[in-house]
Design an enzyme around this catalytic site. Structure first.
Site, mmCIF file in Angstrom:
data_model
loop_
_atom_site.group_PDB
_atom_site.id
_atom_site.type_symbol
_atom_site.label_atom_id
_atom_site.label_comp_id
_atom_site.label_asym_id
_atom_site.label_seq_id
_atom_site.Cartn_x
_atom_site.Cartn_y
_atom_site.Cartn_z
ATOM 1 N N HIS A 17 -47.309 -2.078 7.928
ATOM 2 C CA HIS A 17 -47.892 -0.740 7.804
ATOM 3 C C HIS A 17 -47.530 0.080 9.048
ATOM 4 C CE1 HIS A 17 -50.812 2.396 6.851
ATOM 5 N NE2 HIS A 17 -51.220 2.329 8.121
ATOM 6 N N CYS A 63 -12.823 4.119 -0.741
ATOM 7 C CA CYS A 63 -14.062 4.077 0.027
ATOM 8 C C CYS A 63 -13.871 4.619 1.434
ATOM 9 C CB CYS A 63 -14.606 2.656 0.083
ATOM 10 S SG CYS A 63 -16.163 2.514 0.988
ATOM 11 N N GLY A 79 -7.250 1.092 3.266
ATOM 12 C CA GLY A 79 -8.696 1.183 3.093
ATOM 13 C C GLY A 79 -9.155 1.659 1.740
ATOM 14 N N GLY A 80 -8.248 2.180 0.923
ATOM 15 C CA GLY A 80 -8.629 2.587 -0.421
ATOM 16 C C GLY A 80 -9.524 3.814 -0.447
ATOM 17 N N GLU A 82 0.851 -1.194 0.000
ATOM 18 C CA GLU A 82 0.000 0.000 0.000
ATOM 19 C C GLU A 82 0.886 1.243 0.000
ATOM 20 O OE1 GLU A 82 -2.390 2.575 -0.462
ATOM 21 O OE2 GLU A 82 -3.528 0.722 -0.116
#
Length: 463
Positions: free
Chosen positions: A446, A43, A40-41, A35
Site C-alpha cells: 500500500h 521494433c 534491429g528490425g 539484412e
C-alpha cells in the site's frame, strides 16, 4: 550449388532475429545474417523504440499542462517537434549501434543486401554495390517482418500520405492531423499529436475503436480520447482524398448519415501492415504463403519446406515484439536443444500505449460468451483505486473474466495508469493457474496501483 555455404542463414533482424543467430554462432554454427536495411528490425527502427520515446514526450507535455491540478504553476506549454524527433533519433541510433557492436565478437557474418530465394536452401543476395552473392544453408530462418499497408482510396497517389514511419520524421507540428484507422497505431499517434498541440480526427471504418476489445473497453477508450479533444468518427468509410489548396488535404468519407468532408493539413494512414515477402520470392523455394502473403508455419515455426523456418511478424498472427522474442525461444530450444517447443497454447498479452495504457491478456468477455462458457465478470473503476486518486490518474477501469466453475482467471483488461504492468501481474497468476481468490486474498503493498487487484477480485464475492 551455392557459391558459399553456411550451417545456418537468418534473413532479417527483428527482436527474435537479433538473438537467435548470436546463440547459434556461440554454439559453433557458421552463421550468415542477412539484412537489407537497418539492424534491429521494425521494433528498434520504426516501432517500439521510437514510438514509445515520442509517447513519453507527449505525456510530459500533457502533465505539464495539468500542473495546476497538482498545485504546480507552469507557464504556457509548447512542443518543439524537431527536438522531439532528435531525441527519438538518438534513441534509435543508440539501439542500432549497441547491436552492431556485438556482431564481430559474436562470430556472425553480416551480409548487407536484398535476399531472394533461388531454391529450397539457396539465396541470392543483391549487394549495395551492385554485385550479388549466392549462399546456401541446410537451415534457414526468415525474419523479414512487415511494412505499412499502402492507402488505395481514390486520390491517394496525388496527395502526401504519411505512414507510421514517415510521421515520426516530421519537423513541424501538423495543424490538423487526419488518421485513417482506429487500431493501436492510429490511437497512439492520435493521442501523441493531440498532446503535442495538433487538432486530430480519427476515422474508423468499424463501429468501434479497437475492434478486438469488449464494447465497454472500446467505449471507454473513445471517451478518453474525446475528452482530450480528439474527434473520433466510427462507422465511417474513407472514399477519396484530394488537395484542398495551401498544402492541405480534403478527405471524403461515408458515414451512417451520408457523405461528409474532413479537411486537414496532414493525412496518416494506419490501416494495417503487409508482409515483406515479395522480394524474397519464397515460391521459388516451395514455401507456402497464406492468401494475404504471410508465410505459413506449423506450431514449431517450420514452413512447408523442411529446415526452413519463419519467425516474427512475417508469419502472420498478432504483430508484437514479445511474440517475436518468444519465437526465438522456440527456435533456440529446437535448433540447439533436444526439446520440441511450440506455439501451442501460448498466452499472448499486449499493451496499447495510449495514456492511460490498456493492458490485455487472455479471453475477452465476448470471446468467453462465444465459447458458451459460464463466466463471472469483475470490474473496478480506477477512481476506486487509492493510488490512482492520489496521483490524479483515475480514468479507466480494471476488468477480469472468471470461469464460474473452476474460479480460474480466463482473461483481463486493465485500462488505467500503468495498465500493462498491472495486467502482467494477472498474467502471472494465470500462468500459475491460481484461482481468482488467491488474488483477492493476496497482500499487495500500500498504496500501489496493484493493490486495486484486491478490490477487483473481492468484488466477485459481493455479486
Amino acid at each position: 550449388m551455392a557459391d558459399e555455404s553456411y550451417d545456418v542463414m537468418v534473413i532479417g533482424t527483428s527482436q527474435g532475429g537479433r538473438f537467435l543467430p548470436i546463440d547459434l554462432a556461440k554454439a559453433g554454427r557458421k552463421v550468415a545474417l542477412v539484412e537489407r536495411g537497418h539492424l534491429g528490425g521494425v521494433c528498434v527502427n520504426s516501432g517500439c523504440t521510437p514510438t514509445k520515446t515520442m509517447v513519453a514526450s507527449a505525456r510530459a507535455a500533457h502533465q505539464a499542462r495539468r500542473g495546476a491540478e497538482y498545485g504546480v504553476r507552469t507557464g504556457p506549454v509548447s512542443v518543439d517537434l524537431a527536438a522531439v524527433r532528435e531525441r527519438k533519433r538518438a534513441m534509435v541510433a543508440g539501439a542500432r549501434e549497441n547491436y552492431a557492436s556485438r556482431l564481430p565478437q559474436d562470430g556472425l557474418d553480416l551480409v548487407e543486401g536484398e535476399a531472394r530465394f533461388t531454391g529450397p536452401k539457396t539465396v541470392e543476395i543483391a549487394l549495395p554495390d551492385g554485385g550479388t552473392r549466392e549462399i546456401g544453408a541446410p537451415v534457414i530462418v526468415i525474419d523479414t517482418g512487415t511494412r505499412p499497408r499502402q492507402l488505395t482510396i481514390g486520390g491517394a497517389q496525388s496527395v502526401p500520405v504519411l505512414d507510421s514511419t514517415s510521421i515520426m520524421e516530421l519537423g513541424e507540428l501538423p495543424d490538423h492531423l487526419i488518421i485513417l484507422g482506429g487500431g493501436y497505431i492510429g490511437l497512439e499517434f492520435g493521442q501523441m499529436f493531440r498532446r503535442f498541440g495538433s487538432d486530430v480526427t480519427i476515422v474508423q471504418t468499424g463501429p468501434r475503436l479497437l475492434m478486438r476489445e469488449d464494447d465497454d473497453v472500446s467505449d471507454e477508450v473513445a471517451t478518453i480520447l474525446r475528452d482530450e479533444g480528439i474527434t473520433v468518427l466510427t462507422s465511417t468509410t474513407p472514399e477519396r482524398v484530394e488537395e484542398a489548396g495551401g498544402g492541405r488535404v480534403r478527405l471524403t468519407v461515408r458515414t451512417p448519415d451520408g457523405e461528409r468532408r474532413v479537411e486537414g493539413s496532414h493525412l496518416l494512414s494506419a490501416i494495417g501492415r503487409v508482409p515483406n515477402t515479395e522480394a524474397l520470392t519464397p515460391v521459388a523455394a516451395g514455401i507456402r504463403l497464406s492468401d494475404t502473403g504471410f508465410i505459413e508455419v506449423d506450431e514449431y515455426l517450420e514452413t512447408s519446406v523442411p529446415g526452413v523456418y519463419a519467425m516474427g511478424d512475417v508469419k502472420g498472427g498478432p504483430a508484437f515484439t514479445h511474440l517475436s522474442f518468444d519465437d526465438y525461444r522456440i527456435l533456440r530450444a529446437n535448433l540447439l536443444g533436444q526439446g520440441k517447443a511450440s506455439t501451442r497454447d501460448r498466452s499472448v498479452p499486449y499493451t496499447v500505449f495510449i495514456d492511460p495504457q490498456l493492458g490485455r491478456v487472455g479471453m475477452t468477455e465476448r470471446q468467453a460468451a462465444e465459447q458458451n462458457r459460464a463466466v463471472r465478470v469483475a470490474k473496478l473503476p480506477m477512481s476506486a483505486v487509492i493510488r490512482a486518486l492520489e496521483t490524479g490518474e483515475t480514468r479507466g477501469f480494471m476488468k477480469a473474466v472468471i470461469d464460474a466453475d473452476t474460479q480460474q482467471i480466463l482473461g483481463a483488461a486493465v485500462l488505467g495508469a500503468e495498465g500493462g504492468e498491472i495486467m502482467t501481474i494477472i498474467q502471472v497468476a494465470m500462468l500459475g493457474e491460481l484461482p481468482y481468490t488467491a488474488m483477492a486474498n493476496a497482500v499487495f503493498t500500500h498504496p500501489l496501483l496493484a493493490e486495486g487487484l484486491n478490490s477487483l477480485f473481492m468484488s466477485l464475492d459481493a455479486q
